[in-house]
Design a protein around this motif. Structure first.
Motif, PDB file in Angstrom:
ATOM      1  N   VAL A   6      -9.158  53.024 107.906  1.00 18.39           N
ATOM      2  CA  VAL A   6      -9.319  52.226 107.559  1.00 18.39           C
ATOM      3  C   VAL A   6     -10.204  51.791 108.794  1.00 18.39           C
ATOM      4  O   VAL A   6     -10.264  51.782 109.748  1.00 18.39           O
ATOM      5  N   PHE A   7     -11.268  51.056 108.295  1.00 16.64           N
ATOM      6  CA  PHE A   7     -12.221  50.404 108.775  1.00 16.64           C
ATOM      7  C   PHE A   7     -12.916  48.455 108.855  1.00 16.64           C
ATOM      8  O   PHE A   7     -12.296  48.210 107.819  1.00 16.64           O
ATOM      9  N   ARG A   8     -12.635  48.218 110.112  1.00 19.10           N
ATOM     10  CA  ARG A   8     -12.787  46.846 109.876  1.00 19.10           C
ATOM     11  C   ARG A   8     -13.491  46.062 111.344  1.00 19.10           C
ATOM     12  O   ARG A   8     -14.327  47.477 112.053  1.00 19.10           O
ATOM     13  N   GLU A   9     -14.127  45.051 111.611  1.00 21.25           N
ATOM     14  CA  GLU A   9     -15.434  44.600 112.294  1.00 21.25           C
ATOM     15  C   GLU A   9     -15.945  44.815 112.219  1.00 21.25           C
ATOM     16  O   GLU A   9     -16.634  45.711 112.541  1.00 21.25           O
ATOM     17  N   PRO A  10     -17.003  44.639 110.790  1.00 19.45           N
ATOM     18  CA  PRO A  10     -18.106  44.982 110.414  1.00 19.45           C
ATOM     19  C   PRO A  10     -19.817  44.789 111.318  1.00 19.45           C
ATOM     20  O   PRO A  10     -19.496  43.634 111.714  1.00 19.45           O
ATOM     21  N   THR A  11     -20.719  45.611 111.803  1.00 17.39           N
ATOM     22  CA  THR A  11     -21.998  44.825 112.370  1.00 17.39           C
ATOM     23  C   THR A  11     -22.964  45.850 111.235  1.00 17.39           C
ATOM     24  O   THR A  11     -22.737  46.597 110.757  1.00 17.39           O
ATOM     25  N   GLN A  12     -24.347  45.246 111.944  1.00 12.64           N
ATOM     26  CA  GLN A  12     -25.188  46.185 111.036  1.00 12.64           C
ATOM     27  C   GLN A  12     -25.056  47.129 111.857  1.00 12.64           C
ATOM     28  O   GLN A  12     -25.486  48.727 111.333  1.00 12.64           O
ATOM     29  N   ALA A  13     -24.910  47.859 113.126  1.00 15.30           N
ATOM     30  CA  ALA A  13     -24.704  49.158 113.781  1.00 15.30           C
ATOM     31  C   ALA A  13     -23.760  49.974 113.120  1.00 15.30           C
ATOM     32  O   ALA A  13     -23.176  51.028 113.361  1.00 15.30           O
ATOM     33  N   GLY A  14     -22.423  49.305 111.990  1.00 18.15           N
ATOM     34  CA  GLY A  14     -21.253  49.873 111.092  1.00 18.15           C
ATOM     35  C   GLY A  14     -19.576  49.101 112.192  1.00 18.15           C
ATOM     36  O   GLY A  14     -19.784  48.245 112.609  1.00 18.15           O
ATOM     37  N   TYR A  15     -18.876  49.587 111.394  1.00 20.77           N
ATOM     38  CA  TYR A  15     -17.197  49.258 111.593  1.00 20.77           C
ATOM     39  C   TYR A  15     -16.857  49.667 113.359  1.00 20.77           C
ATOM     40  O   TYR A  15     -17.078  50.857 113.729  1.00 20.77           O
ATOM     41  N   GLN A  16     -16.809  47.866 114.363  1.00 21.54           N
ATOM     42  CA  GLN A  16     -16.180  48.706 115.071  1.00 21.54           C
ATOM     43  C   GLN A  16     -14.966  48.851 115.492  1.00 21.54           C
ATOM     44  O   GLN A  16     -14.196  49.517 116.364  1.00 21.54           O
ATOM     45  N   GLN A  17     -13.798  48.943 113.956  1.00 18.16           N
ATOM     46  CA  GLN A  17     -12.395  49.415 114.489  1.00 18.16           C
ATOM     47  C   GLN A  17     -12.222  50.756 113.660  1.00 18.16           C
ATOM     48  O   GLN A  17     -12.811  50.287 112.266  1.00 18.16           O
ATOM     49  N   GLN A  18     -11.991  51.545 113.815  1.00 17.95           N
ATOM     50  CA  GLN A  18     -11.536  52.326 113.091  1.00 17.95           C
ATOM     51  C   GLN A  18     -10.455  53.143 113.677  1.00 17.95           C
ATOM     52  O   GLN A  18      -9.817  53.365 114.743  1.00 17.95           O
ATOM     53  N   GLU A  19      -9.592  53.389 112.046  1.00 16.12           N
ATOM     54  CA  GLU A  19      -8.050  53.803 112.384  1.00 16.12           C
ATOM     55  C   GLU A  19      -7.689  55.169 111.133  1.00 16.12           C
ATOM     56  O   GLU A  19      -8.177  54.706 110.520  1.00 16.12           O
ATOM     57  N   THR A  20      -7.228  55.944 111.092  1.00 20.30           N
ATOM     58  CA  THR A  20      -6.679  56.595 110.144  1.00 20.30           C
ATOM     59  C   THR A  20      -4.766  56.187 110.693  1.00 20.30           C
ATOM     60  O   THR A  20      -3.744  56.500 111.617  1.00 20.30           O
ATOM     61  N   VAL A  21      -4.533  56.296 109.036  1.00 24.28           N
ATOM     62  CA  VAL A  21      -2.742  55.720 109.625  1.00 24.28           C
ATOM     63  C   VAL A  21      -2.067  57.233 108.398  1.00 24.28           C
ATOM     64  O   VAL A  21      -2.924  57.055 107.181  1.00 24.28           O
ATOM     65  N   LEU A  22      -0.679  57.415 108.784  1.00 27.60           N
ATOM     66  CA  LEU A  22      -0.727  58.141 107.713  1.00 27.60           C
ATOM     67  C   LEU A  22       0.157  57.286 106.788  1.00 27.60           C
ATOM     68  O   LEU A  22       1.182  56.366 107.142  1.00 27.60           O
ATOM     69  N   ALA A  23       0.415  57.674 105.348  1.00 31.81           N
ATOM     70  CA  ALA A  23       1.123  56.410 104.326  1.00 31.81           C
ATOM     71  C   ALA A  23       2.383  56.882 104.529  1.00 31.81           C
ATOM     72  O   ALA A  23       3.059  55.468 103.832  1.00 31.81           O
ATOM     73  N   VAL A  24       3.201  57.838 104.822  1.00 29.47           N
ATOM     74  CA  VAL A  24       4.855  57.111 104.809  1.00 29.47           C
ATOM     75  C   VAL A  24       5.101  55.931 105.290  1.00 29.47           C
ATOM     76  O   VAL A  24       4.834  56.528 106.688  1.00 29.47           O
ATOM     77  N   ASN A  25       5.780  55.373 104.376  1.00 31.42           N
ATOM     78  CA  ASN A  25       6.343  54.337 104.987  1.00 31.42           C
ATOM     79  C   ASN A  25       5.703  53.641 106.186  1.00 31.42           C
ATOM     80  O   ASN A  25       6.311  52.981 107.124  1.00 31.42           O
ATOM     81  N   MET A  26       4.172  53.281 105.993  1.00 29.49           N
ATOM     82  CA  MET A  26       3.971  52.549 106.827  1.00 29.49           C
ATOM     83  C   MET A  26       3.348  51.035 105.824  1.00 29.49           C
ATOM     84  O   MET A  26       3.445  51.398 104.525  1.00 29.49           O
ATOM     85  N   LEU A  27       3.122  50.443 106.823  1.00 22.91           N
ATOM     86  CA  LEU A  27       2.790  49.408 105.691  1.00 22.91           C
ATOM     87  C   LEU A  27       1.766  48.632 106.691  1.00 22.91           C
ATOM     88  O   LEU A  27       1.428  48.663 107.424  1.00 22.91           O
ATOM     89  N   LEU A  28       0.824  47.995 105.482  1.00 27.80           N
ATOM     90  CA  LEU A  28      -0.489  47.880 106.157  1.00 27.80           C
ATOM     91  C   LEU A  28      -0.681  46.537 105.490  1.00 27.80           C
ATOM     92  O   LEU A  28      -0.624  46.041 104.077  1.00 27.80           O
ATOM     93  N   ALA A  29      -1.098  45.523 107.019  1.00 28.84           N
ATOM     94  CA  ALA A  29      -1.391  43.546 105.335  1.00 28.84           C
ATOM     95  C   ALA A  29      -3.177  44.292 105.688  1.00 28.84           C
ATOM     96  O   ALA A  29      -4.410  43.806 106.670  1.00 28.84           O
TER      97      ALA A  29
END
Length: 190
Positions: free
Chosen positions: A147-170
């Motif tokens: 998951v990549f969020r908070e875009p800037t000209q230099a790239g995404y400021q927030q990056q995380e890896t989430v296992l799909a098993v039983n996870m919810l994401l909005a």
């Protein structure tokens, strides 16, 4: 040693190539940072995961957004990728007169089996520079979502890896809609 200049194409150049028949629907290419890049062939896990994710998201978001599968988005001036899934604003003309542009895009999803490195190192910076607020990569091999969020000209400021098993994401655009990450993946893949 001879120095060679690389000709970088604009989106307008790219469209003219399609209009004149230089590029055809049979050419599996996309424009990335001014370069016409051949798209990788899809193996069954990639194709099936893309289809499953599209169908799930299309049903889940049908009243708030269009979900497009493997259709272009225009990121002026030099990119027109064809993401596996783009969640975009509802358009009365169904984008009959243009491809969605960054201010019309809520979320882009790429499905990766053999393309993970390119999706992370090549496409993520392009989407960030364009201001795409939410970019996800579905890794079919590990059943993880990047998951990549908070875009800037230099790239995404927030990056995380989430296992799909039983996870919810909005999604950023729809904080009250919980997406079951497990539902994006085929159940019988390792």
């Amino acid at each position: 040693m001879v120095s060679t200049k690389v000709k970088l194409w604009t989106v307008d150049d790219y469209h003219r190539m399609v209009e004149t028949g230089i590029l055809t629907e049979g050419d599996r290419v996309e424009l990335l940072e001014g370069q016409i890049i051949e798209m990788n062939p899809q193996l069954p896990p990639h194709a099936a995961t893309t289809q499953r994710a599209f169908r799930y998201l299309d049903r889940l978001l049908e009243t708030v957004a269009y979900v497009r599968m493997q259709l272009p988005v225009t990121l002026q001036p030099r990119s027109e990728p064809e993401p596996d899934i783009a969640v975009v604003h509802i358009d009365a003309n169904e984008y009959g007169d243009h491809h969605p542009t960054p201010n019309e895009i809520f979320l882009i999803i790429e499905v990766a089996d053999s393309t993970l490195l390119g999706d992370r190192q090549q496409k993520a910076p392009i989407y960030a520079k364009a201001g795409i607020p939410d970019y996800w990569i579905l890794d079919v091999n590990t059943r993880q979502v990047y998951v990549f969020r908070e875009p800037t000209q230099a790239g995404y400021q927030q990056q995380e890896t989430v296992l799909a098993v039983n996870m919810l994401l909005a999604p950023v655009a729809f904080p009250n809609i919980a997406i079951s990450l497990n539902q994006l993946f085929l159940q019988n893949l390792p």
